[in-house]
Motif scaffolding. Structure first.
Motif, PDB file in Angstrom:
ATOM      1  N   LEU A   4     -25.888 -15.779  46.789  1.00  0.00           N
ATOM      2  CA  LEU A   4     -26.321 -16.734  45.775  1.00  0.00           C
ATOM      3  C   LEU A   4     -27.164 -17.860  46.388  1.00  0.00           C
ATOM      4  O   LEU A   4     -28.095 -18.365  45.749  1.00  0.00           O
ATOM      5  CB  LEU A   4     -25.097 -17.318  45.065  1.00  0.00           C
ATOM      6  CG  LEU A   4     -25.317 -18.019  43.745  1.00  0.00           C
ATOM      7  CD1 LEU A   4     -25.886 -17.043  42.731  1.00  0.00           C
ATOM      8  CD2 LEU A   4     -24.004 -18.578  43.239  1.00  0.00           C
ATOM      9  N   ALA A   5     -26.881 -18.239  47.622  1.00  0.00           N
ATOM     10  CA  ALA A   5     -27.634 -19.304  48.280  1.00  0.00           C
ATOM     11  C   ALA A   5     -29.075 -18.889  48.562  1.00  0.00           C
ATOM     12  O   ALA A   5     -29.975 -19.727  48.642  1.00  0.00           O
ATOM     13  CB  ALA A   5     -26.940 -19.692  49.584  1.00  0.00           C
ATOM     14  N   VAL A   6     -29.346 -17.613  48.685  1.00  0.00           N
ATOM     15  CA  VAL A   6     -30.691 -17.121  48.979  1.00  0.00           C
ATOM     16  C   VAL A   6     -31.540 -17.008  47.712  1.00  0.00           C
ATOM     17  O   VAL A   6     -32.762 -16.991  47.769  1.00  0.00           O
ATOM     18  CB  VAL A   6     -30.585 -15.747  49.701  1.00  0.00           C
ATOM     19  CG1 VAL A   6     -31.933 -15.144  49.953  1.00  0.00           C
ATOM     20  CG2 VAL A   6     -29.817 -15.903  50.989  1.00  0.00           C
ATOM     21  N   LEU A   7     -30.891 -16.979  46.564  1.00  0.00           N
ATOM     22  CA  LEU A   7     -31.585 -16.770  45.296  1.00  0.00           C
ATOM     23  C   LEU A   7     -32.696 -17.788  45.006  1.00  0.00           C
ATOM     24  O   LEU A   7     -33.794 -17.383  44.604  1.00  0.00           O
ATOM     25  CB  LEU A   7     -30.565 -16.741  44.162  1.00  0.00           C
ATOM     26  CG  LEU A   7     -31.092 -16.319  42.798  1.00  0.00           C
ATOM     27  CD1 LEU A   7     -31.638 -14.905  42.866  1.00  0.00           C
ATOM     28  CD2 LEU A   7     -29.984 -16.416  41.765  1.00  0.00           C
ATOM     29  N   PRO A   8     -32.508 -19.107  45.176  1.00  0.00           N
ATOM     30  CA  PRO A   8     -33.615 -20.048  44.906  1.00  0.00           C
ATOM     31  C   PRO A   8     -34.852 -19.776  45.772  1.00  0.00           C
ATOM     32  O   PRO A   8     -35.983 -19.862  45.283  1.00  0.00           O
ATOM     33  CB  PRO A   8     -33.019 -21.422  45.226  1.00  0.00           C
ATOM     34  CG  PRO A   8     -31.559 -21.249  45.064  1.00  0.00           C
ATOM     35  CD  PRO A   8     -31.280 -19.841  45.490  1.00  0.00           C
ATOM     36  N   GLY A   9     -34.652 -19.437  47.015  1.00  0.00           N
ATOM     37  CA  GLY A   9     -35.798 -19.129  47.878  1.00  0.00           C
ATOM     38  C   GLY A   9     -36.537 -17.887  47.428  1.00  0.00           C
ATOM     39  O   GLY A   9     -37.774 -17.825  47.501  1.00  0.00           O
ATOM     40  N   ASN A  10     -35.809 -16.894  46.949  1.00  0.00           N
ATOM     41  CA  ASN A  10     -36.463 -15.684  46.443  1.00  0.00           C
ATOM     42  C   ASN A  10     -37.279 -15.974  45.181  1.00  0.00           C
ATOM     43  O   ASN A  10     -38.373 -15.433  45.005  1.00  0.00           O
ATOM     44  CB  ASN A  10     -35.423 -14.605  46.150  1.00  0.00           C
ATOM     45  CG  ASN A  10     -34.850 -14.019  47.406  1.00  0.00           C
ATOM     46  OD1 ASN A  10     -35.431 -14.144  48.480  1.00  0.00           O
ATOM     47  ND2 ASN A  10     -33.700 -13.382  47.285  1.00  0.00           N
ATOM     48  N   ILE A  11     -36.745 -16.813  44.313  1.00  0.00           N
ATOM     49  CA  ILE A  11     -37.475 -17.163  43.086  1.00  0.00           C
ATOM     50  C   ILE A  11     -38.739 -17.932  43.419  1.00  0.00           C
ATOM     51  O   ILE A  11     -39.826 -17.646  42.891  1.00  0.00           O
ATOM     52  CB  ILE A  11     -36.563 -17.968  42.133  1.00  0.00           C
ATOM     53  CG1 ILE A  11     -35.442 -17.064  41.610  1.00  0.00           C
ATOM     54  CG2 ILE A  11     -37.355 -18.560  40.972  1.00  0.00           C
ATOM     55  CD1 ILE A  11     -34.378 -17.790  40.829  1.00  0.00           C
ATOM     56  N   VAL A  12     -38.642 -18.917  44.315  1.00  0.00           N
ATOM     57  CA  VAL A  12     -39.816 -19.709  44.702  1.00  0.00           C
ATOM     58  C   VAL A  12     -40.863 -18.824  45.370  1.00  0.00           C
ATOM     59  O   VAL A  12     -42.067 -18.935  45.093  1.00  0.00           O
ATOM     60  CB  VAL A  12     -39.392 -20.879  45.624  1.00  0.00           C
ATOM     61  CG1 VAL A  12     -40.601 -21.540  46.259  1.00  0.00           C
ATOM     62  CG2 VAL A  12     -38.589 -21.892  44.840  1.00  0.00           C
ATOM     63  N   SER A  13     -40.458 -17.928  46.248  1.00  0.00           N
ATOM     64  CA  SER A  13     -41.447 -17.072  46.913  1.00  0.00           C
ATOM     65  C   SER A  13     -42.098 -16.111  45.923  1.00  0.00           C
ATOM     66  O   SER A  13     -43.290 -15.809  46.037  1.00  0.00           O
ATOM     67  CB  SER A  13     -40.802 -16.309  48.057  1.00  0.00           C
ATOM     68  OG  SER A  13     -39.848 -15.391  47.570  1.00  0.00           O
ATOM     69  N   ALA A  14     -41.365 -15.631  44.916  1.00  0.00           N
ATOM     70  CA  ALA A  14     -41.971 -14.760  43.909  1.00  0.00           C
ATOM     71  C   ALA A  14     -42.995 -15.519  43.079  1.00  0.00           C
ATOM     72  O   ALA A  14     -44.081 -15.000  42.783  1.00  0.00           O
ATOM     73  CB  ALA A  14     -40.884 -14.184  43.009  1.00  0.00           C
ATOM     74  N   LEU A  15     -42.689 -16.781  42.704  1.00  0.00           N
ATOM     75  CA  LEU A  15     -43.650 -17.580  41.938  1.00  0.00           C
ATOM     76  C   LEU A  15     -44.884 -17.909  42.771  1.00  0.00           C
ATOM     77  O   LEU A  15     -46.014 -17.873  42.275  1.00  0.00           O
ATOM     78  CB  LEU A  15     -42.980 -18.862  41.430  1.00  0.00           C
ATOM     79  CG  LEU A  15     -41.892 -18.667  40.367  1.00  0.00           C
ATOM     80  CD1 LEU A  15     -41.221 -19.987  40.052  1.00  0.00           C
ATOM     81  CD2 LEU A  15     -42.486 -18.042  39.114  1.00  0.00           C
ATOM     82  N   LEU A  16     -44.687 -18.249  44.035  1.00  0.00           N
ATOM     83  CA  LEU A  16     -45.832 -18.534  44.903  1.00  0.00           C
ATOM     84  C   LEU A  16     -46.691 -17.296  45.115  1.00  0.00           C
ATOM     85  O   LEU A  16     -47.916 -17.383  45.190  1.00  0.00           O
ATOM     86  CB  LEU A  16     -45.349 -19.068  46.253  1.00  0.00           C
ATOM     87  CG  LEU A  16     -45.019 -20.554  46.318  1.00  0.00           C
ATOM     88  CD1 LEU A  16     -44.469 -20.906  47.683  1.00  0.00           C
ATOM     89  CD2 LEU A  16     -46.241 -21.384  46.033  1.00  0.00           C
ATOM     90  N   MET A  17     -46.062 -16.147  45.207  1.00  0.00           N
ATOM     91  CA  MET A  17     -46.804 -14.918  45.427  1.00  0.00           C
ATOM     92  C   MET A  17     -47.689 -14.605  44.223  1.00  0.00           C
ATOM     93  O   MET A  17     -48.832 -14.159  44.384  1.00  0.00           O
ATOM     94  CB  MET A  17     -45.843 -13.760  45.684  1.00  0.00           C
ATOM     95  CG  MET A  17     -46.520 -12.542  46.242  1.00  0.00           C
ATOM     96  SD  MET A  17     -45.363 -11.229  46.623  1.00  0.00           S
ATOM     97  CE  MET A  17     -44.372 -11.973  47.889  1.00  0.00           C
ATOM     98  N   ASP A  18     -47.200 -14.864  43.019  1.00  0.00           N
ATOM     99  CA  ASP A  18     -48.019 -14.645  41.832  1.00  0.00           C
ATOM    100  C   ASP A  18     -49.143 -15.669  41.728  1.00  0.00           C
ATOM    101  O   ASP A  18     -50.244 -15.356  41.270  1.00  0.00           O
ATOM    102  CB  ASP A  18     -47.151 -14.711  40.569  1.00  0.00           C
ATOM    103  CG  ASP A  18     -46.295 -13.478  40.400  1.00  0.00           C
ATOM    104  OD1 ASP A  18     -46.627 -12.443  41.021  1.00  0.00           O
ATOM    105  OD2 ASP A  18     -45.291 -13.547  39.655  1.00  0.00           O
TER     106      ASP A  18
END
Length: 108
Positions: A85-99
């Protein structure tokens, strides 16, 4: 060894090497010319046993975790879930930045 009890056994000219034990005991056993190298077998694990010409080299403290009371499967999975669960915010931010800035720029 995990939860093994040796009773009324004879160990003659044996070598115990790189052994980690948990709840392992020797009851009424006899050890003759036996070498213990890099093990966590301590004196309290030899109950009423006789050690004849035995040597201990590099005695260490083993991992004494048991899953009986304090380390139930629930807590292990719960802590693993919190780590995921702690890794989830970083994954969301990296997905938004990638788009937004593109995959090749992110890779660079």
């Amino acid at each position: 060894f995990k939860s093994v009890t040796f009773e009324d056994s004879l160990f003659k000219n044996c070598v115990f090497e790189d052994i980690t034990s948990l709840n392992t005991y020797f009851r009424n056993c006899t050890f003759v010319n036996t070498t213990f190298y890099n093990t966590d077998l301590e004196q309290y694990k030899f109950v009423d046993s006789e050690l004849i010409n035995c040597t201990f080299f590099h005695t260490r403290t083993g991992c004494q975790i048991s899953f009986d009371d304090d380390y139930s499967a629930y807590w292990i999975y719960f802590v693993n879930f919190l780590g995921t669960l702690a890794v989830l915010p970083g994954n969301i931010v990296s997905a938004l930045l990638m788009d937004r800035i593109g995959r090749l720029t992110m890779l660079g």
